[in-house]
Design a protein around this motif. Structure first.
Motif, PDB file in Angstrom:
ATOM      1  N   LYS A 188       0.834  -1.209   0.000  1.00 51.81           N
ATOM      2  CA  LYS A 188       0.000   0.000   0.000  1.00 51.81           C
ATOM      3  C   LYS A 188       0.865   1.254   0.000  1.00 51.81           C
ATOM      4  CE  LYS A 188      -4.006  -1.552   2.745  1.00 51.81           C
ATOM      5  NZ  LYS A 188      -4.767  -1.222   3.979  1.00 51.81           N
ATOM      6  N   ALA A 189       1.827   1.288   0.911  1.00 55.10           N
ATOM      7  CA  ALA A 189       2.670   2.486   1.043  1.00 55.10           C
ATOM      8  C   ALA A 189       3.399   2.785  -0.258  1.00 55.10           C
ATOM      9  CB  ALA A 189       3.668   2.296   2.180  1.00 55.10           C
ATOM     10  N   ALA A 190       3.833   1.737  -0.960  1.00 55.16           N
ATOM     11  CA  ALA A 190       4.527   1.951  -2.227  1.00 55.16           C
ATOM     12  C   ALA A 190       3.578   2.499  -3.285  1.00 55.16           C
ATOM     13  CB  ALA A 190       5.165   0.647  -2.697  1.00 55.16           C
ATOM     14  N   GLN A 191       2.382   1.911  -3.409  1.00 55.36           N
ATOM     15  CA  GLN A 191       1.433   2.397  -4.414  1.00 55.36           C
ATOM     16  C   GLN A 191       1.055   3.851  -4.195  1.00 55.36           C
ATOM     17  OE1 GLN A 191      -2.039  -0.184  -4.674  1.00 55.36           O
ATOM     18  NE2 GLN A 191      -1.128  -1.268  -6.408  1.00 55.36           N
ATOM     19  N   LEU A 192       1.008   4.278  -2.942  1.00 53.46           N
ATOM     20  CA  LEU A 192       0.507   5.612  -2.607  1.00 53.46           C
ATOM     21  C   LEU A 192       1.611   6.639  -2.427  1.00 53.46           C
ATOM     22  CD1 LEU A 192      -2.139   4.390  -0.014  1.00 53.46           C
ATOM     23  CD2 LEU A 192      -2.539   5.013  -2.410  1.00 53.46           C
ATOM     24  N   ASP A 193       2.849   6.268  -2.715  1.00 50.99           N
ATOM     25  CA  ASP A 193       3.995   7.142  -2.449  1.00 50.99           C
ATOM     26  C   ASP A 193       3.969   8.377  -3.338  1.00 50.99           C
ATOM     27  OD1 ASP A 193       6.758   7.317  -1.104  1.00 50.99           O
ATOM     28  OD2 ASP A 193       7.218   7.628  -3.223  1.00 50.99           O
ATOM     29  N   THR A 194       4.239   9.534  -2.748  1.00 48.92           N
ATOM     30  CA  THR A 194       4.240  10.798  -3.485  1.00 48.92           C
ATOM     31  C   THR A 194       5.586  11.518  -3.417  1.00 48.92           C
ATOM     32  OG1 THR A 194       3.402  12.029  -1.573  1.00 48.92           O
ATOM     33  CG2 THR A 194       1.768  11.119  -3.100  1.00 48.92           C
ATOM     34  N   GLN A 195       6.638  10.805  -3.064  1.00 44.79           N
ATOM     35  CA  GLN A 195       7.975  11.407  -3.029  1.00 44.79           C
ATOM     36  C   GLN A 195       8.450  11.673  -4.449  1.00 44.79           C
ATOM     37  OE1 GLN A 195       9.853  12.043  -0.081  1.00 44.79           O
ATOM     38  NE2 GLN A 195      11.089  13.236  -1.487  1.00 44.79           N
ATOM     39  N   SER A 196       8.883  12.885  -4.718  1.00 46.15           N
ATOM     40  CA  SER A 196       9.297  13.271  -6.063  1.00 46.15           C
ATOM     41  C   SER A 196      10.799  13.086  -6.250  1.00 46.15           C
ATOM     42  CB  SER A 196       8.929  14.738  -6.338  1.00 46.15           C
ATOM     43  OG  SER A 196       9.458  15.146  -7.582  1.00 46.15           O
ATOM     44  N   LEU A 197      11.178  12.063  -7.010  1.00 42.97           N
ATOM     45  CA  LEU A 197      12.589  11.927  -7.379  1.00 42.97           C
ATOM     46  C   LEU A 197      12.975  12.913  -8.471  1.00 42.97           C
ATOM     47  CD1 LEU A 197      13.395   8.105  -7.286  1.00 42.97           C
ATOM     48  CD2 LEU A 197      13.271   9.775  -5.438  1.00 42.97           C
ATOM     49  N   VAL A 198      11.986  13.431  -9.187  1.00 43.79           N
ATOM     50  CA  VAL A 198      12.274  14.500 -10.151  1.00 43.79           C
ATOM     51  C   VAL A 198      12.831  15.705  -9.404  1.00 43.79           C
ATOM     52  CG1 VAL A 198      11.330  15.962 -11.971  1.00 43.79           C
ATOM     53  CG2 VAL A 198      10.398  13.661 -11.606  1.00 43.79           C
ATOM     54  N   TRP A 199      12.217  16.076  -8.276  1.00 42.91           N
ATOM     55  CA  TRP A 199      12.730  17.173  -7.470  1.00 42.91           C
ATOM     56  C   TRP A 199      14.139  16.877  -6.975  1.00 42.91           C
ATOM     57  CZ3 TRP A 199      13.241  21.871  -6.123  1.00 42.91           C
ATOM     58  CH2 TRP A 199      13.736  22.235  -4.871  1.00 42.91           C
ATOM     59  N   ARG A 200      14.384  15.653  -6.571  1.00 48.08           N
ATOM     60  CA  ARG A 200      15.727  15.285  -6.104  1.00 48.08           C
ATOM     61  C   ARG A 200      16.770  15.603  -7.176  1.00 48.08           C
ATOM     62  NH1 ARG A 200      16.948   9.127  -6.417  1.00 48.08           N
ATOM     63  NH2 ARG A 200      16.934   9.843  -8.588  1.00 48.08           N
ATOM     64  N   ASP A 201      16.475  15.285  -8.442  1.00 48.18           N
ATOM     65  CA  ASP A 201      17.438  15.530  -9.511  1.00 48.18           C
ATOM     66  C   ASP A 201      17.554  17.009  -9.879  1.00 48.18           C
ATOM     67  OD1 ASP A 201      18.044  12.880  -9.624  1.00 48.18           O
ATOM     68  OD2 ASP A 201      17.284  12.532 -11.652  1.00 48.18           O
ATOM     69  N   PHE A 202      16.457  17.743  -9.754  1.00 47.60           N
ATOM     70  CA  PHE A 202      16.450  19.157 -10.143  1.00 47.60           C
ATOM     71  C   PHE A 202      16.903  20.081  -9.002  1.00 47.60           C
ATOM     72  CE2 PHE A 202      13.991  17.806 -13.736  1.00 47.60           C
ATOM     73  CZ  PHE A 202      14.057  18.830 -14.679  1.00 47.60           C
ATOM     74  N   ARG A 203      16.887  19.606  -7.787  1.00 42.28           N
ATOM     75  CA  ARG A 203      16.982  20.472  -6.620  1.00 42.28           C
ATOM     76  C   ARG A 203      18.187  21.423  -6.671  1.00 42.28           C
ATOM     77  NH1 ARG A 203      18.880  21.008  -1.343  1.00 42.28           N
ATOM     78  NH2 ARG A 203      17.260  21.653   0.148  1.00 42.28           N
ATOM     79  N   SER A 204      19.369  20.877  -6.846  1.00 39.29           N
ATOM     80  CA  SER A 204      20.556  21.737  -6.779  1.00 39.29           C
ATOM     81  C   SER A 204      20.578  22.754  -7.916  1.00 39.29           C
ATOM     82  CB  SER A 204      21.830  20.888  -6.803  1.00 39.29           C
ATOM     83  OG  SER A 204      21.895  20.124  -7.996  1.00 39.29           O
ATOM     84  N   LEU A 205      20.107  22.356  -9.090  1.00 42.16           N
ATOM     85  CA  LEU A 205      20.077  23.274 -10.231  1.00 42.16           C
ATOM     86  C   LEU A 205      19.103  24.419  -9.979  1.00 42.16           C
ATOM     87  CD1 LEU A 205      20.075  20.591 -13.052  1.00 42.16           C
ATOM     88  CD2 LEU A 205      21.844  22.324 -12.751  1.00 42.16           C
ATOM     89  N   LEU A 206      17.923  24.089  -9.479  1.00 42.41           N
ATOM     90  CA  LEU A 206      16.910  25.118  -9.283  1.00 42.41           C
ATOM     91  C   LEU A 206      17.260  26.049  -8.126  1.00 42.41           C
ATOM     92  CD1 LEU A 206      13.522  23.256  -9.871  1.00 42.41           C
ATOM     93  CD2 LEU A 206      15.079  24.297 -11.525  1.00 42.41           C
ATOM     94  N   LEU A 207      17.809  25.487  -7.051  1.00 43.27           N
ATOM     95  CA  LEU A 207      18.119  26.333  -5.888  1.00 43.27           C
ATOM     96  C   LEU A 207      19.286  27.271  -6.151  1.00 43.27           C
ATOM     97  CD1 LEU A 207      17.575  23.895  -2.889  1.00 43.27           C
ATOM     98  CD2 LEU A 207      16.003  25.600  -3.852  1.00 43.27           C
ATOM     99  N   ALA A 208      20.043  27.021  -7.205  1.00 43.61           N
ATOM    100  CA  ALA A 208      21.143  27.928  -7.565  1.00 43.61           C
ATOM    101  C   ALA A 208      20.671  29.107  -8.414  1.00 43.61           C
ATOM    102  CB  ALA A 208      22.223  27.145  -8.320  1.00 43.61           C
ATOM    103  N   THR A 209      19.371  29.177  -8.675  1.00 44.72           N
ATOM    104  CA  THR A 209      18.818  30.234  -9.527  1.00 44.72           C
ATOM    105  C   THR A 209      18.947  31.608  -8.867  1.00 44.72           C
ATOM    106  OG1 THR A 209      17.242  28.700 -10.511  1.00 44.72           O
ATOM    107  CG2 THR A 209      16.690  31.048 -10.639  1.00 44.72           C
ATOM    108  N   ALA A 210      19.312  32.576  -9.665  1.00 47.06           N
ATOM    109  CA  ALA A 210      19.330  33.964  -9.187  1.00 47.06           C
ATOM    110  C   ALA A 210      17.906  34.499  -9.210  1.00 47.06           C
ATOM    111  CB  ALA A 210      20.219  34.813 -10.086  1.00 47.06           C
ATOM    112  N   PRO A 211      17.348  34.880  -8.047  1.00 48.70           N
ATOM    113  CA  PRO A 211      15.947  35.338  -8.026  1.00 48.70           C
ATOM    114  C   PRO A 211      15.794  36.668  -8.747  1.00 48.70           C
ATOM    115  CG  PRO A 211      16.972  35.667  -5.879  1.00 48.70           C
ATOM    116  CD  PRO A 211      17.953  34.886  -6.703  1.00 48.70           C
TER     117      PRO A 211
END
Length: 788
Positions: free
Chosen positions: A548-571
């Motif tokens: 059940k826990a696996a089917q309902l999982d909402t953890q974003s691995l896309v965010w994991r891969d993008f995180r460092s790139l996006l957080l380095a953005t100049a606002p």
């Protein structure tokens, strides 16, 4: 539209139906319209009904959720009863589906459906279904006849679905071929790369062949494959270079894209993140010592829902799970010994051929009836490869592009396979059934009560010698199929040594497989497969709760891969600075309450538009392709040749925030994901009709997002969830009646029925119904006895 936690008052329905009476859309008068419509549409679910054609009485016990538990003395009578309850609960859906396959929507919907009918008639879905019927095994033909008799017996009861009243027509009797028609549309929805070839042709013409890797990134090296290298039958791979694509004029590409637009209007289109998950865990890895099998097919979410839960018990047929109204079988589920689940393989089984001048062509004429207007005549041309889909019969529209597709070829025996699975008692029976499978190719996971597990990817997959099928090719005879991969050499494994098979539309086989299932861009991004692998590897012994826990999982691995790139953005603004601070603290879970998750999905949506300057305003890249551009400082980051990825990140964040302010107001602290991210289970005919949409459509906030295991990708431009886990099941082979399942909406098709949407709340909350054949698990019941 319905919302989670709020029931629409009955007076609202009465008022709206009264309006329909006033408009002449319902044949009754005044305030009695609501009660009259219910009385004439709701099926009989208790007592005794006469059903000529049965061999003996059949008991249909509907449980607390409207799921029928059918008990019959013969298999034919069990399937007759399935046809009967399908029509009782889903008459409109069944008629609509067959009209789609036949290309007869304009008869009842008028001129707005004409483009869809042209597409459907040109491709010839109904012709393909007709060619399949004579090829089926005698048992399949008997059961289809019984099912057809059951549907027509229900139709003879005189109850009429609300849609028929509103549109003012009477459905025709069910025909045997109608039970094959919808499978052809499912094959289109799940079984080819026609749309990818059209996109790839546009990319190559504008960016060169090197542009393919920029716009549609290949499957990453080292990412999970369904089978490992030691599970392959051979270790010699045949080379398959990218096809050399003849140039196609813009007018021809536009004609091909018109077919895609028609398919989108029908809800049949490729969607990034669309797909399914399934897995099977052997007893060596479970608490019980017996296998656990999970499946959740990700398809269009509609009202009524695609699936219909059912429990069939005849003399030999003893299966429970998800059926599709119109089909005489359990499609996903279990019987008393064997369980199975399916996800889409998506091998390349379609090719576009550019026919040289002088190529012999056949013609056929299709007459399309249009409600309220004169008939329309459509001339369809066909080459030896298949229908010409680049024109409407005219000879002056440029190159003639033909479609070759396994599902349009004669003698499709896929229905034999699905019925055979219902009877399978062991791996041998299971694989013999799948040897009859043609299209759409699916990843079948298997488990049985003896503790065995397995995997098979059946279906007709073309063998191409020296080309990979990713681009249109010349029809001059130099790029022809060399038969199909033999069934025994299709990817499969029985009792894998590691006790685990995971599929998530990811690449099926690693290097070393002797055939080409598709090019490197065929497969879904690996995020779901990676996350499921992580989750199932966290415990030495797994339980039903872990599934059940696996089917309902909402953890974003896309965010994991993008995180460092996006957080380095100049606002570029104070709001952007606040958004980056929110994202920096985010745990990556896409719940309905998250604000950071909303910011991420909105930002990703803006970044996915980076190829629009080059390829047009309808181009949406997947997240993996966007990631590669950002990591490699790709050319697509530039706008009209100027700027770089850093500038794009600043600009796209500002654009995403501006879009959210327009939708949700200026106070960022009040924003939540669930305000915009809501399931949209919309009616196929009335979903966009403002006077009716509120009655037939269903909406509610949902968790999940792009490439989470619980797939809920926000639709580009709307944030709605239009695709997702249309059905979930978890089968426990240690105690099969402890198994679980759930649909996305409800059993009934009529919006007035009590079971129209009563599963939706549980589905969103991650709850399940008992997948049990035991009356003690059914809750309050109603029993209908069908008498011969």
């Amino acid at each position: 539209m319905t919302t989670l936690g709020r029931r629409r008052p009955s007076w609202g329905k009465r008022a709206a139906l009264g309006l329909l009476v006033t408009l002449g859309l319902l044949g009754a008068a005044g305030g009695g319209a609501y009660m009259w419509l219910r009385a004439t549409s709701e099926p009989r679910t208790a007592g005794t009904l006469s059903a000529p054609g049965l061999g003996a009485p059949v008991a249909v016990t509907r449980d607390a959720w409207g799921v029928p538990h059918i008990r019959a003395q013969s298999d034919e009578d069990a399937v007759f009863a399935l046809g009967f309850v399908h029509w009782q609960d889903r008459a409109w859906q069944m008629d609509f589906q067959r009209r789609v396959a036949q290309g007869r929507l304009a008869e009842v919907l008028g001129e707005p459906a004409l483009a869809q009918d042209r597409f459907l008639r040109t491709w010839g879905f109904q012709r393909a279904a007709l060619s399949a019927l004579p090829a089926l095994e005698p048992r399949t033909r008997r059961l289809i006849r019984a099912y057809t008799a059951g549907v027509n017996a229900a139709q003879a009861q005189g109850k009429v679905a609300p849609e028929f009243r509103i549109l003012g027509y009477t459905p025709e009797p069910w025909q045997e071929v109608d039970s094959l028609s919808w499978s052809k549309l499912m094959a289109f929805d799940l079984g080819g790369n026609y749309d990818e070839e059209v996109l790839n042709a546009r990319v190559v013409q504008r960016l060169g062949e090197g542009g393919l890797d920029q716009v549609t990134a290949p499957y990453p090296a080292g990412a999970p494959t369904i089978l490992s290298a030691d599970e392959l039958p051979e270790r010699t791979r045949r080379a398959a270079p990218t096809s050399a694509a003849p140039a196609l004029p813009d007018a021809t590409l536009a004609a091909l894209r018109a077919h895609l637009a028609a398919a989108r209007e029908l809800g049949l289109q490729a969607v990034p993140g669309k797909g399914s998950n399934n897995w099977v865990v052997s007893g060596q890895r479970t608490v019980s010592g017996k296998p656990l099998l999970a499946d959740d097919p990700h398809l269009s979410l509609t009202a009524p829902m695609l699936w219909y839960l059912a429990d069939l018990q005849g003399s030999q047929l003893k299966s429970i799970g998800a059926s599709i109204p119109g089909l005489p079988a359990i499609v996903i589920g279990r019987n008393d010994r064997v369980a199975w689940g399916v996800t889409n393989v998506n091998p390349d089984v379609q090719d576009l051929y550019i026919e040289p001048e002088g190529t012999p062509l056949r013609t056929r004429t299709e007459t399309i009836r249009v409600k309220g207007q004169p008939d329309v005549t459509l001339t369809v041309r066909e080459s030896a490869h298949g229908p010409i889909i680049s024109d409407a019969g005219a000879a002056d529209l440029g190159p003639r592009v033909a479609l070759k597709w396994t599902a349009l070829q004669p003698r499709d025996t896929t229905m034999d396979a699905f019925l055979g699975l219902n009877y399978a008692q062991n791996w041998g029976d299971f694989t013999r059934a799948l040897s009859r499978y043609v299209a759409p190719s699916q990843s079948f996971v298997y488990a049985d009560v003896d503790g065995n597990t397995g995997y098979y990817a059946p279906g007709r997959v073309p063998i191409r010698a020296g080309w990979d099928g990713s681009l249109p090719v010349s029809g001059d005879g130099t790029r022809e199929w060399q038969g199909f991969i033999p069934f025994a050499q299709l990817p499969h494994v029985y009792n894998p040594a590691d006790g685990l098979v995971i599929t998530a539309n990811n690449q099926v086989v690693p290097q070393g497989y002797p055939f080409n299932l598709g090019n490197a861009r065929n497969w879904a991004e690996p995020y779901r497969a990676e996350r499921i692998t992580e989750l199932l590897g966290t415990r030495p012994k797994l339980s039903l709760q872990d599934m059940k826990a696996a089917q309902l999982d909402t953890q974003s691995l896309v965010w994991r891969d993008f995180r460092s790139l996006l957080l380095a953005t100049a606002p570029g603004s104070d709001d952007a600075r606040r958004a980056l601070a929110e994202l920096r603290a985010w745990d990556g879970r896409l719940t309905v309450e998250t604000r950071a998750g909303l910011l991420f999905e909105a930002w990703l949506m803006a970044l996915q538009e980076m190829a629009r300057d080059e390829l047009g305003q309808d181009t949406v890249m997947n997240s993996l392709s966007v990631l590669r551009q950002l990591q490699q400082q790709g050319e697509l980051c530039a706008v009209q040749g100027r700027g770089n990825c850093a500038a794009l990140l600043t600009r796209s964040l500002d654009a995403a925030l501006a879009d959210l302010r327009t939708r949700l107001g200026n106070d960022m602290t009040s924003w939540t994901y669930g305000q915009l991210h809501q399931v949209a289970s919309n009616h196929r005919a009335f979903g966009k009709v403002s006077a009716l949409a509120w009655l037939f459509n269903h909406a509610a906030p949902t968790p999940g997002g792009t490439n989470t295991v619980n797939v809920a990708r926000p639709e580009h431009g709307t944030f709605r969830q239009t695709h997702g886990a249309s059905y979930r099941q978890i089968v426990d082979l240690a105690a099969p009646d402890r198994s679980l399942y759930i649909g996305s909406l409800g059993q009934a098709g009529s919006p007035l029925a009590p079971h129209a949407s009563d599963q939706m709340r549980r589905w969103i909350a991650g709850e399940y119904l008992p997948m049990s054949t035991q009356p003690g698990d059914w809750g309050r019941t109603r029993v209908l006895t069908l008498q011969p």
